[in-house]
Write an enzyme that holds these catalytic residues in place. Sequence first.
Site, short mmCIF file in Angstrom:
data_model
loop_
_atom_site.label_atom_id
_atom_site.label_comp_id
_atom_site.label_asym_id
_atom_site.label_seq_id
_atom_site.Cartn_x
_atom_site.Cartn_y
_atom_site.Cartn_z
N GLU A 1 -38.57 12.24 -10.08
CA GLU A 1 -38.95 12.82 -8.78
C GLU A 1 -38.78 14.33 -8.94
O GLU A 1 -37.68 14.86 -8.82
CB GLU A 1 -38.06 12.26 -7.67
CG GLU A 1 -38.55 12.60 -6.27
CD GLU A 1 -37.63 13.55 -5.52
OE1 GLU A 1 -37.96 13.92 -4.39
OE2 GLU A 1 -36.57 13.93 -6.06
N ASP B 1 -33.84 10.61 -8.94
CA ASP B 1 -34.00 11.45 -7.74
C ASP B 1 -33.54 12.88 -8.00
O ASP B 1 -32.61 13.12 -8.76
CB ASP B 1 -33.18 10.86 -6.58
CG ASP B 1 -33.28 11.70 -5.33
OD1 ASP B 1 -34.36 11.70 -4.71
OD2 ASP B 1 -32.29 12.38 -5.00
N TRP C 1 0.82 -1.21 0.00
CA TRP C 1 0.00 0.00 0.00
C TRP C 1 0.86 1.27 0.00
O TRP C 1 0.53 2.29 0.62
CB TRP C 1 -0.98 0.00 1.18
CG TRP C 1 -1.99 -1.11 1.05
CD1 TRP C 1 -1.83 -2.42 1.38
CD2 TRP C 1 -3.30 -1.00 0.48
NE1 TRP C 1 -2.96 -3.15 1.06
CE2 TRP C 1 -3.89 -2.30 0.52
CE3 TRP C 1 -4.04 0.06 -0.04
CZ2 TRP C 1 -5.17 -2.55 0.05
CZ3 TRP C 1 -5.32 -0.19 -0.50
CH2 TRP C 1 -5.87 -1.49 -0.46
#
Length: 664
Positions: free
Chosen positions: A378, A324, A80
């Site tokens: 919506e 949405d 990492w």
Amino acid sequence: MKNSNFVTSDPWLAPYAAEIDKMNAYCDAREEVFLNGMDIRSFARGYDYYGIHRFDAHLVIREWAPNAKRIFLLCDKNNWTPTSSFEFTATNSGNWIIQVPQDSLPKDALYALWMEWEGGAGRRIPAWAQYVVQDEETLAFSAKYIPPTTYEWKHTSPSTDEPALIYEAHVGMSGPEEKVHSYDYFTDNVLPRIHRAGYNVVQLMAIPEHPYYGSFGYHVSNFYAPSSRFGSPDSLRRLIDTAHGLGMSVIMDLVHSHAVKNEVEGLGKYDGSQYQFFHDGNRGLHPAWDSMCFDYAKSEVVHFLLSNIQYWMEMFRFDGFRFDGVTSMLYQDHGLERAFTEYNDYYNGGMDWDALAYLRMANKLVKAIHPNALSIAEEMSGLPGLAGKISEGGYGFDYRMAMGVPDFWIRMIKDTLDPDWSMGEIFHQLTSHREEEKVVSYVESHDQAMVGDKTIIFRLLDKTMYDSMRKDQPSMEVDRGVALHKMIRLATITTAGGAYLNFMGNEFGHPEWIDFPREGNNWSYHHARRQWELMDNTELKFHWLGDFDRDMVNWVEETQLLRSEDISSEVCNEKDKVLVYRRGGYLFLFNFHYENSYDGYSIPVTGAKYNVVLHTDAIAYGGFNRVDTEMSYYAMPNMHQGNKRHIKIYLPSRTALVLKESRF
């Protein structure tokens, strides 16, 4: 595009015809620029190029990050840590690529990116990651490598154009335990309930990954990753496959109106700049939602979002979307604190035409993938043409959410005693929508169930919900609430302007409210679950409401009532509190009076004979069995109205009846 149908059919739009023509021409031009000669499905395949892909013994990862100076792959193989052997190479137009041996990322390996830019650097989750998990101890998010799925689909989509009867649901809160429930739990336990209840569309909330569970899925971080808190991607596929096998379509609550601000696990300042995916400066920050606003003028952003639509439909077989926050997308001020009471509110220069162009392209893509797929907006401003056909100058949504209907019911219950309810206003509010559009009518969605608000049943019953819901506990207040709950739902579904929606559990009057775990409630799951046992317990009154809703919805489905667009008011008596309307060969009779029952009430008719097929006063639904379902009602001449005919019928107080008409 000239002479849009919705303009020519509405004379009040005539002063704005030129502006509407300009809007449509702009949409055409933007689409032409974005597609550049490609068909829309070929354009929207970014997931086949970006992200991680396997080629022979290698993995290839591509990213778009135009502001980045260097990008590294982080994984176990390099501890990492950014290392040269795991560094991306810049190609063109802000694209980056890396090729690594396949064993660098074995199945289920975690990975992330390290991105450097002028003046900064940071860890990032790849924008096209298809699975993201959170470490339970550190709470850090990482992408997880999963090879291409081997899931074997057993069923095809229902592929029907039936009127949508939508069951809005949230997987995590779908069970009774105080925890996050899984895709598998929902598949095995909740889907059969929805099927028995008669609904033909399941609308799933909170599917794309979101870092904060309490956001209800509206602060999306990883647009291509189904939330790992509910299980694996293949478990989601099994859910959808099982629903298809039951004859139900599955649509997603899609959030393309904004994105979470998070930078490490989201798209916020992904390559070090705010303006990569979003508008720069204040325009890129949503003042009410604490989130980022997409820049729909950028080809790369439109490519990312359209590809996202095709990804969910192709890779998971979703049957459409409820988009949405469309109002927020359409207006540069997001429509905040605006009433939209006149047409000038739409055409005063405050609209985001790029967002409109994106939405029209999105609807074209949805239909190109699946002609019978659903696309629902919506949207609360009521923009003309939004749910009109693109071929007729509209913007392509199949339905617009009738957001005024739940607001109306709440206002009526909250501000007016039911003896003062207006029959005319009820009928007007339930049937009003633009000529060119269909709407999804509903009494309440998840919005009305959230903490700080109240569900319809809670407004009707209040504290008696806690001490009078056993059958051996008589309560006039509960009797009133149960009766009105059924009548309100029956009136709403039978006047629905094309489709109907119910939120999970509201059909049986689920108690209290929804409140996700948060600091303010000591991270409790008590209100983020569904207590199905309340409906299943025949000693409680909840099952009356659930049983009525099941029979009501199944009847609407069987009769295909919502295909009939003609609804006519026959009686609107404010004094008697009686409302009668006709639709699709049926009469709907409502007596909202709190105490008056009427014997031999005259109802004008055009048929020869009428029979009761459904009513709210049955013992099985918590009523008092005052309706004779065996009796036939024959039309008789009305001596006071010339050749017109009528029937005379007994109308019990706080009761609704559905009568089937037989013609001469």
